[in-house]
Design a protein around this motif. Structure first.
Motif, mmCIF file in Angstrom:
data_model
loop_
_atom_site.group_PDB
_atom_site.id
_atom_site.type_symbol
_atom_site.label_atom_id
_atom_site.label_comp_id
_atom_site.label_asym_id
_atom_site.label_seq_id
_atom_site.Cartn_x
_atom_site.Cartn_y
_atom_site.Cartn_z
ATOM 1 N N UNK A 196 -0.571 13.190 -17.015
ATOM 2 C CA UNK A 196 0.067 11.892 -16.760
ATOM 3 C C UNK A 196 0.041 11.513 -15.280
ATOM 4 N N UNK A 197 -0.395 12.431 -14.423
ATOM 5 C CA UNK A 197 -0.468 12.141 -12.994
ATOM 6 C C UNK A 197 0.425 13.002 -12.128
ATOM 7 N N UNK A 198 1.110 13.965 -12.716
ATOM 8 C CA UNK A 198 1.975 14.858 -11.938
ATOM 9 C C UNK A 198 1.210 16.124 -11.573
ATOM 10 N N UNK A 199 0.143 15.950 -10.809
ATOM 11 C CA UNK A 199 -0.677 17.071 -10.377
ATOM 12 C C UNK A 199 -0.165 17.701 -9.096
ATOM 13 N N UNK A 200 -0.940 18.635 -8.581
ATOM 14 C CA UNK A 200 -0.586 19.380 -7.375
ATOM 15 C C UNK A 200 -0.230 18.447 -6.217
ATOM 16 N N UNK A 201 0.911 18.680 -5.614
ATOM 17 C CA UNK A 201 1.435 17.978 -4.433
ATOM 18 C C UNK A 201 1.876 16.532 -4.705
ATOM 19 N N UNK A 240 5.122 9.538 -7.655
ATOM 20 C CA UNK A 240 4.340 8.645 -6.813
ATOM 21 C C UNK A 240 2.901 8.556 -7.293
ATOM 22 N N UNK A 241 2.442 7.334 -7.422
ATOM 23 C CA UNK A 241 1.038 7.064 -7.682
ATOM 24 C C UNK A 241 0.559 6.278 -6.475
ATOM 25 N N UNK A 242 -0.335 6.864 -5.725
ATOM 26 C CA UNK A 242 -0.816 6.217 -4.494
ATOM 27 C C UNK A 242 -1.679 5.002 -4.830
ATOM 28 N N UNK A 262 0.782 -1.233 0.000
ATOM 29 C CA UNK A 262 0.000 0.000 0.000
ATOM 30 C C UNK A 262 0.815 1.285 0.000
ATOM 31 N N UNK A 263 2.115 1.212 -0.244
ATOM 32 C CA UNK A 263 2.900 2.425 -0.431
ATOM 33 C C UNK A 263 2.701 2.919 -1.851
ATOM 34 N N UNK A 264 3.260 4.054 -2.179
ATOM 35 C CA UNK A 264 3.078 4.553 -3.539
ATOM 36 C C UNK A 264 3.836 3.693 -4.556
ATOM 37 N N UNK A 265 3.343 3.695 -5.770
ATOM 38 C CA UNK A 265 4.075 3.116 -6.888
ATOM 39 C C UNK A 265 4.864 4.267 -7.488
#
Length: 134
Positions: free
Chosen positions: A73-78, A128-130, A23-26
């Protein structure tokens, strides 16, 4: 540009480490152009420390700006980001002008010399992708 054996080996090690944690980020790899910027009036509009999402940039913090194509691509805020060859984890707190593509800008506070010395480089970043809880 192809990936070197060193980068491939590093990616394999990262995949192994990520696979060992539940359950950590990918950490997803992406090769981008990396430049640097400062919070000075000549490089920004209006308030030099005010980022595009409303965050106040603080010299010394590990934050980056991303080109707008990377947000999709998933590189949003924070979003948490690791940058090849640099220590620590950076957070996406700013957006770049729409003319830039496949690019990030490392925030270097008021240190213009440091930003110029960095220049422009190709680097692999890992963002990081949670994972959803099981």
């Amino acid at each position: 540009m192809g990936l070197s054996w060193k980068r491939i080996w590093g990616l394999l090690v990262l995949v192994f480490i990520v696979g060992c944690h539940d359950n950590g980020p990918i950490w997803k790899p992406l090769e981008v152009t990396v430049s640097a910027y400062n919070s000075v009036k000549s490089q920004t509009a209006n308030n030099p420390r005010l980022a595009a999402w409303g965050d106040t940039l603080v010299p010394g913090e590990k934050s980056i700006a991303v080109s707008q194509d990377l947000i999709a691509l998933g590189l949003g805020h924070m979003t948490k980001v690791r940058i090849e060859g640099l220590q620590g984890v950076y957070k996406v707190k700013d957006k770049m002008h729409g003319k830039w593509k496949n690019r990030i800008d490392i925030y270097m506070g008021n240190d213009i010399k440091q930003a110029k010395a960095w220049g422009i480089k190709k680097k692999v970043i890992y963002y990081a992708i949670e994972q959803p809880p099981e």
